[in-house]
Write a protein that holds these residues in place. Structure first.
Motif, PDB file in Angstrom:
ATOM      1  N   TRP A 146     -10.908  -1.436   4.938  1.00 52.96           N
ATOM      2  CA  TRP A 146      -9.876  -2.204   4.227  1.00 52.96           C
ATOM      3  C   TRP A 146      -8.715  -1.283   3.821  1.00 52.96           C
ATOM      4  O   TRP A 146      -7.562  -1.572   4.109  1.00 52.96           O
ATOM      5  CB  TRP A 146     -10.478  -2.893   2.984  1.00 52.96           C
ATOM      6  N   TYR A 147      -9.042  -0.147   3.202  1.00 50.86           N
ATOM      7  CA  TYR A 147      -7.962   0.771   2.796  1.00 50.86           C
ATOM      8  C   TYR A 147      -7.187   1.270   4.016  1.00 50.86           C
ATOM      9  O   TYR A 147      -5.971   1.460   3.948  1.00 50.86           O
ATOM     10  CB  TYR A 147      -8.524   1.962   2.020  1.00 50.86           C
ATOM     11  N   LEU A 148      -7.898   1.487   5.111  1.00 54.89           N
ATOM     12  CA  LEU A 148      -7.194   1.999   6.296  1.00 54.89           C
ATOM     13  C   LEU A 148      -6.230   0.951   6.854  1.00 54.89           C
ATOM     14  O   LEU A 148      -5.203   1.281   7.436  1.00 54.89           O
ATOM     15  CB  LEU A 148      -8.209   2.408   7.378  1.00 54.89           C
ATOM     16  N   ALA A 149      -6.560  -0.315   6.647  1.00 52.55           N
ATOM     17  CA  ALA A 149      -5.721  -1.388   7.200  1.00 52.55           C
ATOM     18  C   ALA A 149      -4.500  -1.700   6.340  1.00 52.55           C
ATOM     19  O   ALA A 149      -3.428  -1.977   6.865  1.00 52.55           O
ATOM     20  CB  ALA A 149      -6.562  -2.654   7.373  1.00 52.55           C
ATOM     21  N   VAL A 150      -4.644  -1.669   5.007  1.00 51.99           N
ATOM     22  CA  VAL A 150      -3.674  -2.400   4.181  1.00 51.99           C
ATOM     23  C   VAL A 150      -2.515  -1.585   3.627  1.00 51.99           C
ATOM     24  O   VAL A 150      -1.597  -2.173   3.047  1.00 51.99           O
ATOM     25  CB  VAL A 150      -4.377  -3.120   3.014  1.00 51.99           C
TER      26      VAL A 150
END
Ligand code: FAD
Ligand code: DLZ
Ligand code: SF4
Length: 507
Positions: free
Chosen positions: A390-394
């Motif tokens: 999630w952190y890598l995406a957002v």
């Protein structure tokens, strides 16, 4: 001799190693927009626009200098959409004598690079990425034989080595660390400054249209896109921060305020991570502001610590612990990521604010990442890999080398303490002290149990109870475990049940 020089999407620095010694008469620079890089996680729309627009501007800047650039656009009909197959295609087309590339930012891409020699039948020279203060080898040297890796000691060595904020061999102001001064909540009447944002130009607007068409279902909105996509604008963003943010950066580094995602933060990580700014020039600008009296030492040291300290440390650490680090799960956390991380639909105002600013700006500042979304993931026992993806995406600044240690090591303690000395677990009291979120929340931060109690309160204690076997020996958690020792078995069981009830209702 014809050299094919490869520039990846986060290598947008004209002085990058792969371009050293370039012969404009014979060499070709290859840049590739490929679906593989745009889909390894479902990136926020702004992140895709930022990377592709910055790549296109960089290619143009090289051409202006007389460099031959072969640029494969995402919608080019012949695009095979992976870095390796595009390298193979370009090698067949241009028949270079060799390939030159700067070491990539993440393990996944490094594995691809390692395959290129066999794939093309050509020698591949991989050059060190000297855009950091310290190389991967420098970190490995420092880490060798140490029982514990801690940022503070690495940071001090790098300050000495690079003469940053030093006076006659001693730290400027006589202290290495001014963190104690840097934990103030924002007074209600203090208005954060307006920050310089950049209106999309024609190149960016064309990428925005492409992204709205090809990545329509991705997370986030493009409405507020304002990231610098060129070196010139990145330098203006740096000047804006030094002027508007830095003087109060230290004081309010940990503060949070509803509707004010930027506060006094730098907003420079997207440009730094793409290579539009160097960490060195950013630290020099901050140090110069202190020397001229424009910013106090606690602010400047606090800021330098983020770059020369944390940024360098996580970079070295990532390469030190990969591969394998991605699977760490020291706290055996298995809960799926709740939907509200994508929708923002939750009654918990702090989480709504953090996810809301993430969707609108592809940004939230460090304390929101660590103490709101990260803290919730830690206390709720969310599977590390799910929150990590999630952190890598957002975020507009998200690349695995910096994101993964911050998430797995710092936010959810999945490495059991290899990176940070304790889990950053906190109850609602911390969020209440550092923000104005709780006043407008459906929950009551003062209540510890019951339907109106702030969920962070019972989740915090339930986390400590659940993890007692793993964490009770940590000296930095001695105080809460002493408190817990005074609780009856019934009280502990009731807290666990209340937390389970809340978590069970999450979608
Ligand atoms: P400021 O707060 O103004 O700090 C100045 C600069 O220091 C930043 O631009 C950044 O380059 C550097 N910095 C600050 N903190 C860190 C840190 N902990 N690690 C490395 N560099 C740091 N940062 C990223 O660049 N990319 C990420 O993908 C990323 N993921 C994160 C995930 C989690 C769970 C957490 C807790 C932190 C993450 N960070 C990441 C670190 C930090 O939150 C961001 O660098 C910062 O919020 C960027 O905003 P800023 O430029 O306004 O930073
Ligand atoms: C993040 C990203 C995206 C979205 N797109 C591309 C791309 O099309 N081409 C490219 O060369 N790089 C891209 N990147 C950056 C790469 O993913 C980056 O090189 C790795 O994350 C390594 O740090
Ligand atoms: Fe967040 Fe609890 Fe405060 Fe609500 S009361 S904003 S859930 S910390």
């Amino acid at each position: 001799m014809r050299v094919l020089r490869i520039i990846l999407g986060d290598q947008l620095s004209t002085d990058i190693a792969a371009l050293k010694g370039l012969d404009p008469a014979s060499d070709i620079v290859l840049m590739m927009e490929v679906m593989e890089e745009n889909t390894y996680v479902p990136h926020h729309k702004q992140k895709i626009v930022l990377v592709l627009s910055a790549m296109r501007h960089f290619a143009e800047a090289l051409r202006q200098r007389g460099v031959k650039v072969e640029y494969v656009a995402l919608d080019a009909p012949e695009n095979t959409n992976s870095l390796s197959s595009e390298i193979q295609r370009a090698a067949a087309r241009h028949r270079p004598d060799r390939l030159v590339v700067t070491e990539p930012g993440e393990w996944r891409v490094q594995e691809m690079v390692n395959s290129w020699q066999v794939l093309t039948g050509l020698p591949v020279e991989v050059r060190g990425d000297d855009r950091f203060f310290a190389s991967r080898a420098r970190f490995a040297d420092w880490a060798r034989g140490r029982q514990m890796l801690r940022m503070e000691y690495y940071y001090r060595e790098l300050r000495r080595e690079h003469g940053v904020l030093m006076a006659q061999g001693q730290p400027a102001g006589g202290e290495w660390n001014f963190d104690a001064l840097n934990r103030k909540p924002l007074p209600a009447r203090t208005r954060p400054p307006e920050r310089l944002r950049f209106a999309p130009d024609a190149v960016t607007r064309a990428v925005m249209a492409l992204v709205e068409q090809r990545f329509a279902a991705n997370f986030g909105s493009l409405d507020a896109f304002g990231w610098p996509v060129t070196r010139q604008d990145a330098l203006r963003a740096l000047a804006d921060f030094i002027d508007a943010g830095l003087p109060r950066f230290g004081d309010y580094q940990d503060a949070m305020k509803a509707g004010a995602p930027y506060l006094f933060h730098a907003l420079l990580s997207p440009a730094l991570n793409l290579g539009l700014l160097s960490p060195r020039e950013v630290c020099e600008a901050a140090e110069a502001a202190w020397k001229s009296g424009a910013a106090p030492l606690n602010a400047v040291e606090g800021f330098v610590r983020q770059i020369l300290g944390w940024r360098e440390y996580v970079h070295g650490f990532y390469w030190h612990v990969m591969p394998g680090y991605e699977d760490r799960n020291a706290l055996a956390a298995t809960r799926p990521l709740p939907e509200f991380y994508w929708t923002g639909e939750t009654d918990m105002r702090c989480l709504r604010e953090a996810v809301g600013s993430t969707a609108r700006y592809a940004y939230s500042h460090h304390i929101q990442r660590l103490m709101v979304t990260g803290n919730f993931a830690l206390l709720a026992g969310i599977a590390p890999r799910e929150i990590e993806r999630w952190y890598l995406a957002v975020y507009a600044d998200a690349y695995e080398w910096v994101e993964m240690p911050n998430t797995l090591g710092m936010a959810v303690f999945a490495d059991g303490g290899q990176m940070a000395s304790k889990p950053y677990a906190a109850s609602g009291a911390y969020i209440n002290r550092m923000s104005d979120f709780c006043a407008g929340c459906r929950y009551d931060v003062k209540q510890k149990t019951g339907p109106d109690a702030c969920p962070f309160n019972y989740l915090y204690w339930a986390f400590l109870i659940r993890q007692e076997n793993r964490l009770a020996q940590n000296p930095r958690l001695a105080m809460p475990y002493r408190t817990l020792a005074g609780w009856s078995a019934e009280r502990q069981a009731a807290t666990l049940a209340e937390a389970e009830g809340f978590l069970g209702r999450l979608k």
